[in-house]
Design an enzyme around this catalytic site. Sequence first.
Site, PDB file in Angstrom:
ATOM      1  N   LYS A  64       1.137  -1.442  -0.374  1.00 47.57           N
ATOM      2  CA  LYS A  64      -0.290  -0.202   0.199  1.00 47.57           C
ATOM      3  C   LYS A  64       0.932   0.764   0.373  1.00 47.57           C
ATOM      4  O   LYS A  64       0.454   2.234  -0.296  1.00 47.57           O
ATOM      5  CB  LYS A  64      -0.821   0.162   1.109  1.00 47.57           C
ATOM      6  CG  LYS A  64      -1.885  -1.116   1.194  1.00 47.57           C
ATOM      7  CD  LYS A  64      -2.973  -1.121   2.357  1.00 47.57           C
ATOM      8  CE  LYS A  64      -4.298  -2.054   2.344  1.00 47.57           C
ATOM      9  NZ  LYS A  64      -3.756  -3.652   2.312  1.00 47.57           N
ATOM     10  N   TYR A 189      -5.916  -5.404  -6.582  1.00 50.69           N
ATOM     11  CA  TYR A 189      -5.088  -5.046  -5.202  1.00 50.69           C
ATOM     12  C   TYR A 189      -5.107  -6.956  -4.547  1.00 50.69           C
ATOM     13  O   TYR A 189      -3.929  -7.106  -3.908  1.00 50.69           O
ATOM     14  CB  TYR A 189      -6.491  -4.566  -4.714  1.00 50.69           C
ATOM     15  CG  TYR A 189      -6.423  -4.967  -3.054  1.00 50.69           C
ATOM     16  CD1 TYR A 189      -6.051  -4.242  -2.491  1.00 50.69           C
ATOM     17  CD2 TYR A 189      -6.756  -6.197  -2.525  1.00 50.69           C
ATOM     18  CE1 TYR A 189      -5.818  -3.569  -1.178  1.00 50.69           C
ATOM     19  CE2 TYR A 189      -6.349  -6.054  -0.595  1.00 50.69           C
ATOM     20  CZ  TYR A 189      -6.303  -4.555  -0.426  1.00 50.69           C
ATOM     21  OH  TYR A 189      -5.659  -5.036   0.926  1.00 50.69           O
ATOM     22  N   VAL A 259      -0.172  -8.200   6.852  1.00 48.21           N
ATOM     23  CA  VAL A 259      -0.785  -9.001   7.231  1.00 48.21           C
ATOM     24  C   VAL A 259       0.133 -10.503   7.174  1.00 48.21           C
ATOM     25  O   VAL A 259       0.000 -11.553   7.622  1.00 48.21           O
ATOM     26  CB  VAL A 259      -2.360  -9.986   7.234  1.00 48.21           C
ATOM     27  CG1 VAL A 259      -2.628  -8.950   8.175  1.00 48.21           C
ATOM     28  CG2 VAL A 259      -2.461  -9.967   5.794  1.00 48.21           C
TER      29      VAL A 259
END
Length: 305
Positions: A64, A189, A259
């Site tokens: 991101k 994404y 994550v």
Amino acid sequence: MQKILQEAIDNNRHWTAHGAVASYIPELAKENPDALGVCIYNIDNTTLCAGDSHTKFTIQSVSKVVTLICALIDKGKETVFSSVGMEPSADPFNSMVKLETRESHKPLNPFINAGAIVCTSMVQGDNGIEKFNRIHNMIKIMADNPAIDINQSVYRSEKLTGNTNRAIAYYLKGAGLIEKDVEDVLDTYFKLCSIEVTALDVAKMASVVANNGITPWSNERLMSIEICRIVKAIMTTCGLYDSSGQFSVEVGLPSKSGVGGCIMAVAPQNMGIAVIGPALDSHGNSMAGKKVLEYLSNELNLSIF
Ligand SMILES: NC(=O)CC[C@H](N)C(=O)O
């Protein structure tokens, strides 16, 4: 310095037992919860690593940062922040609750999933493949590693189970915040989250931001000083989601977690740091990784505050 890095790993390895690997993406559940590694890339082009620093992992939300950089380069600050906010969120990374309650429906910031999906759609390119290539190339250049590619099993796993992200993206589309095909943006994404890297790759990426947008190894300007300033500010306030405040107190470095267990940290004008420890805390941040950064920040006096 090597001794301090080794101590950071040895003294904090026990924290891995206090976290758990992400299991909502089934393929991530296969990661080794006991792994813990760190790499530093100094802007004088020296590098130091300790622990399980050769572990490969998926970049997840650390991508991101690069998506935001590309959106800012391609569309400019005004356009980007007309569709995404710059305020921290007190909700988890995949929360959608604020999308409905905020008047403009703008995601709170570029580092929660909703904000990153909007930023992905703003990056230069006529379709998802072109947008992916744009960000993937920037990752390869920032890491100085042309071999970086997608982990196909994680990509398939994300795509198969990414229903919360799908719900977020369709809501954003309904609110008029995604220009083109919503499935195409989602696919981009998912691919970005599935890019496979090592701690050295991420440390080098962070070193470019630490060096005000210039690659320390080839002196090439990749982004403006202003973009670096914006990115560091958003990393500091939003990089660890709803525990960014605590992280600023304990570590005090502009950082971004994912994550997959990575945390990218920027020590301005000094070094890029990456830790990898797949066992996560309840906010989705590397449990032992945070502790390693806290140790290094204290020992090396790195906090920006
Ligand atoms: N925090 C994260 O790293 C989240 C990324 C993950 N791929 C998701 O979209 O849920």
